[in-house]
Design an enzyme around this catalytic site. Structure first.
Site, PDB file in Angstrom:
ATOM      1  N   SER A  35       0.846  -1.185   0.000  1.00  0.00           N
ATOM      2  CA  SER A  35       0.000   0.000   0.000  1.00  0.00           C
ATOM      3  C   SER A  35       0.886   1.240   0.000  1.00  0.00           C
ATOM      4  O   SER A  35       1.805   1.356   0.813  1.00  0.00           O
ATOM      5  CB  SER A  35      -0.887  -0.009   1.243  1.00  0.00           C
ATOM      6  N   GLY A  36       0.624   2.171  -0.925  1.00  0.00           N
ATOM      7  CA  GLY A  36       1.431   3.383  -1.031  1.00  0.00           C
ATOM      8  C   GLY A  36       2.575   3.282  -2.006  1.00  0.00           C
ATOM      9  O   GLY A  36       3.333   4.219  -2.174  1.00  0.00           O
TER      10      GLY A  36
ATOM     11  N   THR B   3      -2.204   2.028  -7.816  1.00  0.00           N
ATOM     12  CA  THR B   3      -3.385   2.685  -8.394  1.00  0.00           C
ATOM     13  C   THR B   3      -2.970   3.724  -9.431  1.00  0.00           C
ATOM     14  O   THR B   3      -3.572   3.815 -10.514  1.00  0.00           O
ATOM     15  CB  THR B   3      -4.217   3.341  -7.279  1.00  0.00           C
TER      16      THR B   3
ATOM     17  N   ASN C  63      -0.884   5.006   3.261  1.00  0.00           N
ATOM     18  CA  ASN C  63      -1.249   5.577   1.959  1.00  0.00           C
ATOM     19  C   ASN C  63      -2.537   6.366   2.122  1.00  0.00           C
ATOM     20  O   ASN C  63      -3.501   5.865   2.717  1.00  0.00           O
ATOM     21  CB  ASN C  63      -1.425   4.429   0.945  1.00  0.00           C
TER      22      ASN C  63
ATOM     23  N   SER D 289      -5.428   4.444  -0.426  1.00  0.00           N
ATOM     24  CA  SER D 289      -5.144   3.009  -0.497  1.00  0.00           C
ATOM     25  C   SER D 289      -6.351   2.248  -1.030  1.00  0.00           C
ATOM     26  O   SER D 289      -7.480   2.421  -0.546  1.00  0.00           O
ATOM     27  CB  SER D 289      -4.776   2.492   0.894  1.00  0.00           C
ATOM     28  N   SER D 290      -6.138   1.397  -2.033  1.00  0.00           N
ATOM     29  CA  SER D 290      -7.213   0.538  -2.555  1.00  0.00           C
ATOM     30  C   SER D 290      -7.478  -0.556  -1.535  1.00  0.00           C
ATOM     31  O   SER D 290      -6.591  -1.331  -1.207  1.00  0.00           O
ATOM     32  CB  SER D 290      -6.794  -0.096  -3.886  1.00  0.00           C
TER      33      SER D 290
ATOM     34  N   GLY E 241      -0.373  -6.033  -2.340  1.00  0.00           N
ATOM     35  CA  GLY E 241       0.906  -6.722  -2.183  1.00  0.00           C
ATOM     36  C   GLY E 241       0.959  -7.462  -0.855  1.00  0.00           C
ATOM     37  O   GLY E 241       0.022  -7.418  -0.053  1.00  0.00           O
TER      38      GLY E 241
ATOM     39  N   GLU F  14       1.407  -8.261   2.835  1.00  0.00           N
ATOM     40  CA  GLU F  14       1.231  -7.376   3.984  1.00  0.00           C
ATOM     41  C   GLU F  14       1.728  -8.041   5.257  1.00  0.00           C
ATOM     42  O   GLU F  14       1.354  -9.173   5.573  1.00  0.00           O
ATOM     43  CB  GLU F  14      -0.238  -6.984   4.160  1.00  0.00           C
TER      44      GLU F  14
END
Length: 1024
Positions: free
Chosen positions: A107-108, A112, A157, A160-161, A384, A386
């Site tokens: 994330s980040g 996206t 992020n 973040s998605s 990704g 985590e």
């Protein structure tokens, strides 16, 4: 790409495959760091693209850049997201097959943004018609809608998605985008009801409150302040500086209308969003029996209105649970705790199903109506790997997804490598790599995997708990090498595990999961009676999300983990049927700071994204491969046989080229269409030789071309010069003739004037006299005196201008005097007045005077802090005008003593520390004697008859001219100063005199002679 190898030491290598030490994480990190510092955020591993988030805007996504990468060979230009997108597109058109681009990372890391850039590239590069513009706009604007409903601010992020997304872009045979389809995976529904500190709920809630029109908010029963809503305040960061909710709201509203949402759909959609906020504000109280009752009916009425369900049914659904007992259905009251659980479960269910409806609605808008076969490019934007401080059910699912994708990734990479080798006729060498099938089986194996055990516990009647689920895991897979718990661990490992934890050894490393909440999150149960209430909704969207057929199905719904496992299996089938392209996104630091590269964090991501594994697979055989035509076209200058043109088959040309360069047999292989080079150093040496050769060739070509150009230009210039010379010579000759005729007249006139120069002014000498006057005055202008003392600069005038010259000289002097006087400051004027006095006293009389003229006098040589306070009190009434350190010599023994000479308005004082040794009033001062030499002695003559005076004062002062001048001015006794040659007599006491003899020598000294005189020897003045 080969052209960039010359700068490899400074900016790194564009393709990790060309690293010599490709197995070293340190070398990989060093290469990434070099490129990151030069703002080169993209690097290849073969055809995989590694992207590092720069956390700043870079000028690499302009329309000019898009044009640059369109239709270009993959390795021809520096690595870029556009290069990968363009090659996937061109390969799809050429081979008429399907492709997908897998974008993964933490994330980040910029996943996206990468998917947005790819969509924008396709929107620009694909041919389009007026009809297909709407398809392109819907593809682009589906992103902000999905981001609003599926993205949120997290600690890592701000956008973040919180779901996985796979989008198919459909193209026709001409390469035009004609449609699309989106699949979503594992929306993080728990975020609707709970957020960690520093995180927010989904963007749409804040956008609605911040940007919604007043009328819309009144209709929804909402207030602008997010602090009034329980579901929005848990993270304590409703406002984020990097997010403009009002602007994003306008974008979402525009996007919804373009993506074919009717006004009725939009109204019902926002009604659902508002109902979730009202649900979060519902509070339950316990009645006398401990059962839940709703505290205030206002919130229930708003929810009833927005969802279109009866108020009483809704109240009953939130406070009761329907239980089937034999053939009957009984309503059982809920406790307060269970009521809150039912409320949160309803909020999550409504939001999750609405999100699914939203994706389906967008798919309807993007659907292609043409039944003919289409090719597609898929974009997979997936979470990704985590690893948090506490990892729960969501991290378990996400990391399982990454395990499956890693398995698929290795299979596809190995397959593509093996296919290329076989197609080229190169022997395939087996590759050693970690096969993570053992971990995938540990999670998903039927009846024995973690998901199977979790599902079993979820459906088992009785008091199933998370800890019992952990015990079952220990029973079934206690001996598995990739599974460990507190109970199964050795003494050392047990210290790092809590009793409610289990640890999996993933391909990317160890991850510890906390089982608390696994059963609830996997069940994701919604009570049946609440479903029945939702099925009666008049809200069109809710009605579609809660179908009555769901109530007829008595079969237990699939758990979240099983649904996710099945979704992944379906995704794997989709991806296996397509050609893969990969984008691995890395974030350089956790603080989102541009220019900062955190080695530990990046190493962690390199490991978790499997970059080293992929690099090992790509480097298993040959590091570099190129088609014969491309290789020969670049390196043909290195061999005389292939330069400048090779007329034969490219393969034979390459073979002759590499033999001439000196490749060893084990350094390369020749395939059917490509050359394979085993070691990067072989390519580097070839590229370095090519750069040298290119410079030599460029020099030769430049020399030939310059010679050709210069020769042509020279001939043209020569012709032109000849013509110009002819014309110019004619012009110059005519001018010369006219000039000589004029000169003859002038010279005649000048000679005649010179002969008659002393006669009265007449026609014969008028011009000559005027010339002489003008010439003299013009010269005089440039030779005027620079200062008042300049007596030599003035030019001697001709006889006829002597009077004029004298008048002008006087005027010039007056002007300089006036200018000098006007420029004097009061201080400077006072200085000059003192200098005039000094001049009158000493000029031509005493040695050293000339050198003292340039030195300005000061007000005093002693500051108040240097004079003793007692002395200051004694003389303060007389106002000190000047002070200087002196050496006083005794009158009898001539012993030197350090003293201070202080001049006031009335008298002169000789002071020793706090004691006034002698006071001489100016009125009593008989005179001052100094020698004519360069010494600093002065003798103050005082009347001996006065009992207060002991005799004359013998003083030596470093600033004699200054001190004597000040004394004369203050005492007003200019005539009393005598400059004596030879000796000076002074009064020791009444009736007794002493003598001071002055002389010159090579060394200055003061001593008492045998005859009792004081001898003062001054330095002999230097001869000039």
């Amino acid at each position: 790409m080969e052209g960039a190898l010359t700068a490899r030491d400074r900016v790194g290598i564009q393709d990790f495959v060309l690293l010599d030490s490709y197995t070293s994480e340190v070398a990989v990190l060093d290469n990434l760091r070099k490129r990151f510092r030069e703002n080169l955020i993209y690097t290849y591993i073969g055809t995989m693209l590694v992207s590092v988030n720069p956390y700043k805007e870079l000028e690499i996504y302009t329309p000019k850049q898009m044009d640059l990468y369109m239709g270009v060979n993959f390795f021809e230009l520096p690595p870029h997201l556009y290069a990968l997108a363009d090659n996937a597109y061109r390969t799809m058109l050429t081979e008429y097959n399907n492709h997908f681009i897998l974008i993964s990372g933490e994330s980040g890391a910029g996943k996206t943004e990468a998917s947005k850039k790819i969509l924008q590239f396709y929107a620009v590069c694909c041919p389009s018609t007026e009809q297909l513009h709407s398809v392109r706009d819907r593809l682009l604007l589906s992103n902000p809608v999905l981001e609003a409903f599926g993205n949120a601010k997290t600690l890592r992020n701000d956008n973040s998605s919180r779901f996985g997304k796979y989008m198919d872009i459909q193209f026709d045979f001409k390469g035009e985008a004609v449609g699309g389809h989106i699949l979503s995976y594992l929306l993080e529904k728990s975020r609707v009801v709970h957020q960690n500190h520093g995180e927010r709920n989904f963007h749409i809630f804040y956008q609605l409150l911040e940007g919604g029109e007043e009328e819309l908010l009144r209709w929804l029963g909402l207030e602008r302040n997010p602090q009034h809503y329980s579901y929005l305040v848990q993270g304590e960061c409703a406002k984020v500086s990097s997010i403009n909710d009002k602007s994003d709201w306008r974008t979402v509203r525009k996007a919804l209308s373009i993506v074919d949402f009717s006004e009725n759909d939009i109204e019902h959609l926002f009604g659902i969003i508002a109902s979730v906020l009202h649900l979060g504000n519902l509070h339950f109280d316990a009645d006398g029996k401990g059962y839940a009752t709703i505290g205030s009916n206002a919130g229930v009425r708003w929810i009833s209105k927005l969802l279109g369900v009866p108020v009483l049914l809704l109240q009953e659904g939130l406070t009761h649970r329907k239980i089937e007992a034999k053939a009957e259905e009984v309503l059982s009251p809920l406790t307060v705790e269970h009521a809150y659980y039912a409320r949160d479960a309803l909020a999550k269910a409504i939001y999750g199903r609405t999100f699914t409806w939203l994706v389906n609605k967008i798919n309807e808008s993007l659907a292609n109506q043409d039944p003919r076969r289409k090719t597609v490019i898929g974009l997979l934007d997936i979470y990704g790997f985590e690893v948090f401080y506490i990892n729960s059910f969501e991290q378990f699912c996400i990391n399982y997804c990454n395990e499956k994708l890693q398995q698929l990734f290795i299979q596809l990479t190995l397959k593509s490598e093996q296919d290329e080798y076989e197609m080229e006729g190169i022997e395939w060498e087996p590759v050693q790599f970690f096969n993570n099938k053992i971990i995938c089986d540990l999670v998903e194996e039927k009846h024995r995997g973690i998901i199977a055990v979790l599902d079993e516990e979820c459906v088992r009647p009785g008091g199933a708990t998370d800890l019992i689920f952990l015990e079952k895991l220990e029973e079934k897979m206690g001996s598995h090498p990739h599974f460990v718990t507190h109970k199964l661990a050795d003494q050392k490992t047990r210290k790092t595990l809590e009793r409610g934890d289990f640890r999996l050894l993933h391909y990317a490393g160890e991850v510890t999961y906390c089982v608390i909440g696994f059963l609830d999150k996997n069940n994701d149960l919604l009570y049946r009676n609440i479903k029945e209430v939702m099925c009666q909704s008049k809200n069109v969207i809710v009605k579609q999300c809660f179908s009555p057929s769901e109530l007829d199905n008595r079969k237990r719904p699939e758990t979240v983990a099983t649904q996710f496992k099945n979704s992944l299996a379906g995704l794997a089938d989709i991806l296996m049927s397509k050609e893969p392209w990969y984008v691995r996104c890395l974030k350089p630091n956790d603080a989102k700071q541009p220019g900062r590269f955190d080695d530990v964090l990046v190493r962690h991501q390199v490991k978790y994204l499997g970059l080293m594994e992929h690099l090992r697979v790509r480097r298993a055989g040959f590091a570099y491969r190129r088609r014969y035509e491309i290789f020969l076209q670049r390196y043909k200058p290195l061999c005389p046989d292939t330069w400048p043109h090779w007329r034969g088959v490219p393969a034979e040309g390459v073979e002759r080229l590499v033999k001439y360069i000196g490749y060893k047999p084990d350094e390369y292989k020749l395939g059917r269409t490509k050359i394979f080079i085993r070691h990067p150093r072989t390519l580097f040496a070839t590229e370095d030789a090519f750069q040298i050769c290119k410079n030599n060739l460029a020099t030769k070509i430049q020399a030939r071309y310059k010679g050709y150009r210069v020769k042509g230009e020279y001939q043209k210039k020569k012709e032109a010069a000849t013509k110009i010379e002819n014309c110019w010579r004619g012009v110059q000759a005519r001018k010369e003739r006219e000039r000589r005729a004029w000169a003859v007249k002038v010279i005649k006139k000048f000679i005649k004037g010179f002969i008659n120069r002393n006669k009265p002014l007449c026609d014969d000498n008028a011009d000559y006299v005027t010339f002489v006057r003008y010439n003299y005055l013009n010269k005089l202008r440039n030779h005027l005196p620079k200062g008042l003392l300049d007596k030599t600069t003035w030019l001697n005038p001709p006889l006829m201008l002597e009077t004029t010259s004298q008048i002008l000289r006087r005027l010039c002097m007056r002007t300089m005097v006036r200018k000098y006087v006007k420029g004097l400051t009061p201080q400077r004027k006072a200085q000059l007045q003192l200098k005039v006095v000094t001049s009158a006293l000493f000029k031509g009389k005493k040695d050293g005077y000339t050198q003292s003229v340039a030195k300005p006098f000061v007000d005093t040589r002693l500051g108040e802090q240097e004079i003793n306070m007692k002395v200051l009190q004694i003389v303060r009434s007389e106002r000190i005008k000047y002070g200087t350190p002196v050496v006083k010599y005794d009158r009898n023994g001539f012993k030197p003593r350090q003293r201070q000479l202080i001049l006031t308005q009335v008298a002169a004082y000789v002071v020793e520390d706090a004691k006034v040794k002698q006071r001489v009033e100016y009125s009593a001062l008989k005179g001052v004697s100094v020698s004519s030499l360069s010494d600093g002695f002065l003798i103050l003559h005082v009347p001996c008859e006065d009992n207060k005076q002991k005799g004359d004062l013998i003083l030596q002062c470093d600033h004699l001219f200054e001190a004597v001048t000040k004394l004369c001015v203050l005492a007003n006794k200019h005539s009393s100063v005598k400059v004596v040659q030879g000796s000076i007599r002074f009064a020791i006491q009444p009736g007794k005199e002493g003598i001071i003899d002055f002389s010159t020598g090579q060394e200055a000294m003061v001593y008492r002679a045998k005859n009792g005189h004081l001898v003062v020897v001054s330095l002999r003045p230097k001869a000039r």
